[in-house]
Design a protein around this motif. Sequence first.
Motif, short mmCIF file in Angstrom:
data_model
loop_
_atom_site.label_atom_id
_atom_site.label_comp_id
_atom_site.label_asym_id
_atom_site.label_seq_id
_atom_site.Cartn_x
_atom_site.Cartn_y
_atom_site.Cartn_z
N SER A 1 10.78 25.92 87.88
CA SER A 1 11.16 27.07 87.06
C SER A 1 9.98 28.29 86.71
O SER A 1 10.21 29.31 87.04
CB SER A 1 11.59 26.48 85.83
N ALA B 1 9.39 29.99 90.24
CA ALA B 1 10.48 30.86 90.39
C ALA B 1 10.01 32.05 89.41
O ALA B 1 10.37 33.43 89.97
CB ALA B 1 11.90 30.24 90.17
N LEU C 1 16.19 29.77 92.05
CA LEU C 1 15.49 30.82 92.49
C LEU C 1 16.69 32.16 91.83
O LEU C 1 16.35 33.13 91.31
CB LEU C 1 15.35 30.98 93.91
N VAL D 1 15.09 35.79 91.38
CA VAL D 1 14.58 35.99 92.94
C VAL D 1 15.83 36.56 93.78
O VAL D 1 16.66 35.90 93.77
CB VAL D 1 14.04 34.68 93.39
#
Length: 418
Positions: free
Chosen positions: A256, A259, A291, A296
């Motif tokens: 995490s 990401a 993600l 992301v």
Amino acid sequence: MPDSQPQPPPPSSSPGPADPSSLLLCGARLTDGRTVDVRLVGGRIEAVGTAGSLAAGGTRACGERVDLGGYLLLPAPAEPHAHADTALSADARGPVSYEPQDVQRRATEAALLQLGHGATAVRAHVRVGDVQGLGALAAVLQARRALRGLAELTTVAMPRVLTGVAGADGLAVLRDAVKMGASVVGGRPDLDPDPAGYVEAVLEVASEHGCPVDLHTDAGDPARLARLAAMAGGLRPGVTLSPCGDLGRLPSEVASRTADQLAAAGVTVVCLPQGGCGGVDRRGAAPVRLLRAAGVRVAAGSGALRDVSNPVGRGDPLEAAFLLASRYGLSPGEAYDAVSGSARAVLGLPEVRLEAGFPAELLAVRGDGLAGALSLAYSRVVVHRGRVVARTSAVREYCSSAASVELGLPRQGRGQLS
């Protein structure tokens, strides 16, 4: 700079005879349930109207019509991660041939196969340096020229080593590759004795030429990824990582945090749900939901197309979307965006919507809805720059049976099976 430049707008409409460059797509279904006609002119969508409303031609009579009754019309997919130099080599006897004519033939055939699946734009990773020198890249660039008007094929130059004494030659070859026509710089930093130095060298060349960066990594080292994100944060037009399969094997807190770092740096991740590729040895897709939740941008590619990494690879973006929906928990819309809108963004291509003014890069798939299209996407019609460039038609036939008559089941087929 983008892999492909946006198409210029069409000339202004004026009454007159039929325009041979125009195309009318009739009776197509959209994902919102509407059935529409779509008029294409000059490589762009000129008008979208209810079914039958554009048949008269309006201000511009159409040169050609295609009946898309029973088809779902979508923005065309793009392929952000292919290996054109090794594609279709799984059945080769002995070592893979890098003779220019063999590479050009494989690259051309691979791009046409992917075009038939719907991908009107392909980014191909090509090895440079070592035994191949720049020969494989030259062959793929020649394939690109031969495919002009059918599909957009662009290249990522991938040197093996960029640091130390051995890396000096690789760095020179990388710069020569960009001058030759490679539009993206990349490679495999995990294989270099100094991965951070490798990334720094790639970013330097990219900055010199204004190129995007596309790097292969398993993403199993969070400290290395953090350094990469820190270095990549200021680079425009951007950095892409793929396939990042090991990121999902990290402890959840570490994954995490990583990401979040990638999101803050604006790094895009391209996952390969269909399997590995010529650039990595490990299997497994990136944790797409993690993600995406971190912000992301996640796109999906096909990876290997029938080479030693995946001898049964299909190079089909709709299969990648199917796997994202069936195995990785994305909705059909999210999964399809990973191979279309997000994939086009990776390539620096303009957005496509089923609205007037947007590029006419389209895929029609037989089916009533997106879930069904991803499940049974057999028949397809592909539109590139406003014209039909590929068609695939599948016909399923059944022999007659009492059950089909009694239940009134639909039949598909042209004739009666004996």
